[in-house]
Scaffold this motif. Structure first.
Motif, PDB file in Angstrom:
ATOM      1  N   TRP A  34     101.411  13.020 -24.058  1.00  0.00           N
ATOM      2  CA  TRP A  34     100.758  11.827 -24.593  1.00  0.00           C
ATOM      3  C   TRP A  34     100.828  10.710 -23.569  1.00  0.00           C
ATOM      4  O   TRP A  34     101.633  10.770 -22.638  1.00  0.00           O
ATOM      5  CB  TRP A  34     101.468  11.338 -25.861  1.00  0.00           C
ATOM      6  N   ARG A  35     100.009   9.660 -23.807  1.00  0.00           N
ATOM      7  CA  ARG A  35     100.129   8.478 -22.958  1.00  0.00           C
ATOM      8  C   ARG A  35      99.766   7.220 -23.748  1.00  0.00           C
ATOM      9  O   ARG A  35      98.950   7.247 -24.663  1.00  0.00           O
ATOM     10  CB  ARG A  35      99.241   8.592 -21.727  1.00  0.00           C
ATOM     11  N   PHE A  36     100.420   6.144 -23.375  1.00  0.00           N
ATOM     12  CA  PHE A  36     100.074   4.812 -23.893  1.00  0.00           C
ATOM     13  C   PHE A  36      99.810   3.891 -22.711  1.00  0.00           C
ATOM     14  O   PHE A  36     100.541   3.949 -21.727  1.00  0.00           O
ATOM     15  CB  PHE A  36     101.204   4.250 -24.771  1.00  0.00           C
TER      16      PHE A  36
ATOM     17  N   VAL B  50     105.757  11.520 -22.992  1.00  0.00           N
ATOM     18  CA  VAL B  50     104.882  10.363 -23.134  1.00  0.00           C
ATOM     19  C   VAL B  50     104.907   9.484 -21.885  1.00  0.00           C
ATOM     20  O   VAL B  50     105.974   9.058 -21.428  1.00  0.00           O
ATOM     21  CB  VAL B  50     105.300   9.518 -24.365  1.00  0.00           C
ATOM     22  N   ASP B  51     103.728   9.243 -21.366  1.00  0.00           N
ATOM     23  CA  ASP B  51     103.525   8.381 -20.204  1.00  0.00           C
ATOM     24  C   ASP B  51     103.445   6.929 -20.713  1.00  0.00           C
ATOM     25  O   ASP B  51     102.414   6.537 -21.243  1.00  0.00           O
ATOM     26  CB  ASP B  51     102.218   8.822 -19.531  1.00  0.00           C
ATOM     27  N   ARG B  52     104.540   6.193 -20.610  1.00  0.00           N
ATOM     28  CA  ARG B  52     104.705   4.804 -21.084  1.00  0.00           C
ATOM     29  C   ARG B  52     104.863   4.701 -22.601  1.00  0.00           C
ATOM     30  O   ARG B  52     104.224   5.414 -23.351  1.00  0.00           O
ATOM     31  CB  ARG B  52     103.540   3.886 -20.691  1.00  0.00           C
TER      32      ARG B  52
ATOM     33  N   GLY C 251     104.314   7.181  -9.871  1.00  0.00           N
ATOM     34  CA  GLY C 251     104.081   8.623  -9.922  1.00  0.00           C
ATOM     35  C   GLY C 251     104.228   9.217 -11.310  1.00  0.00           C
ATOM     36  O   GLY C 251     104.167  10.436 -11.486  1.00  0.00           O
ATOM     37  N   LYS C 252     104.362   8.337 -12.306  1.00  0.00           N
ATOM     38  CA  LYS C 252     104.577   8.776 -13.689  1.00  0.00           C
ATOM     39  C   LYS C 252     103.559   9.772 -14.199  1.00  0.00           C
ATOM     40  O   LYS C 252     103.926  10.782 -14.770  1.00  0.00           O
ATOM     41  CB  LYS C 252     104.467   7.578 -14.634  1.00  0.00           C
ATOM     42  N   SER C 253     102.287   9.440 -14.030  1.00  0.00           N
ATOM     43  CA  SER C 253     101.265  10.241 -14.708  1.00  0.00           C
ATOM     44  C   SER C 253     101.241  11.672 -14.191  1.00  0.00           C
ATOM     45  O   SER C 253     101.192  12.627 -14.982  1.00  0.00           O
ATOM     46  CB  SER C 253      99.888   9.588 -14.574  1.00  0.00           C
ATOM     47  N   SER C 254     101.327  11.844 -12.877  1.00  0.00           N
ATOM     48  CA  SER C 254     101.321  13.225 -12.374  1.00  0.00           C
ATOM     49  C   SER C 254     102.624  13.939 -12.696  1.00  0.00           C
ATOM     50  O   SER C 254     102.624  15.138 -12.987  1.00  0.00           O
ATOM     51  CB  SER C 254     100.982  13.302 -10.879  1.00  0.00           C
TER      52      SER C 254
HETATM   53 NA    NA Z   1      99.856   5.940 -14.748  1.00  0.00          NA
END
Ligand code: NA
Ligand code: DGP
Ligand code: NA
Length: 210
Positions: free
Chosen positions: A44-46, A99-101, A22-25
């Motif tokens: 941000w995201r990686f 930051v997502d990951r 559920g990280k991204s949401s």
């Molecule tokens: Na994700």
């Protein structure tokens, strides 16, 4: 290593967890909540799939290309390094990053393939250190029952179980373990409180660590 004296700056807040935790949401909701409170925050995201390196990673993840395990590991890391200067200048300008990951995914996913844990950590050394790691804790079997599971390369219960054990080996004082098997709102509430606290701490002055 120390990144230079105490300064007023934004906070580097990282969300980590297994696929479908559920990280991204949660990231999106957290960033927009903080912005609504008048905080300077970017989401941000990686991997960042928009760069040239990111596109290689993306085609690897969708299994349209094959790459040696060590080679893809270094590409994931390079994808973080190519954003390092922007990350640091943004934090120094007073903007917090949600930051997502981040590096923890880098190590946990590659070590889960059997690459040496310490070797996996080496290329991450020197990147900005997270001020807060929010780990969305979920059983791989529970995550697997959520939507879209199994679409990408790593989304298999056995593999995710190994990823979880490597994540556990990286827990330190910056980590907060959040039970992700609660409602979306309950999880979000925990994240908001923790994020606000670390933003306040960094705002009143904290070293930028690497
Ligand atoms: Na994700
Ligand atoms: P996401 O876009 O967050 O769904 O991530 C895509 C997949 O890539 C997911 O299974 C986690 C994995 N992943 C993310 N970062 C890294 C990394 O640095 N190294 C490796 N090996 N895998 C990663
Ligand atoms: Na994924």
């Amino acid at each position: 290593a120390v990144g230079g004296g105490v300064e007023k700056r934004g906070a580097l807040i990282v969300l980590e967890g297994l696929d479908r935790s559920g990280k991204s949401s949660q990231c999106r909701a957290l960033a927009s909540f903080l912005r609504g409170r008048g905080q300077a925050v970017e989401e941000w995201r990686f991997p960042d799939r928009t760069t040239a390196i990111g596109q290689m990673i993306s085609s690897y993840l969708s299994e349209t290309s094959e790459l040696d395990d060590a080679a893809i590991h270094l590409l994931f890391s390079a994808n973080r390094w190519e954003k390092k200067n922007l990350m640091e200048s943004t934090l120094r300008a007073g903007t917090s990053l949600v930051v997502d990951r981040y590096s923890y995914s880098g190590v946990a996913f590659s070590a889960a393939k059997g690459l040496d844990f310490q070797w996996c950590k080496t290329p991450e050394k020197g990147l900005p250190a997270a001020d807060l790691v929010l780990y969305l804790d979920i059983q791989p079997e529970v995550a697997a029952r959520r939507g879209e599971y199994g679409v990408e390369r790593y989304e298999k219960v056995e593999f995710q179980t190994r990823v979880a054990s490597h994540y556990q080996a990286m827990r330190d004082s910056t980590w907060q373990i959040v039970d992700a098997d609660q409602t979306v709102d309950e999880v979000q509430q925990v994240l908001r409180e923790a994020a606000q606290n670390v933003i306040d701490t960094c705002k009143s002055g904290r070293e930028l660590l690497r």
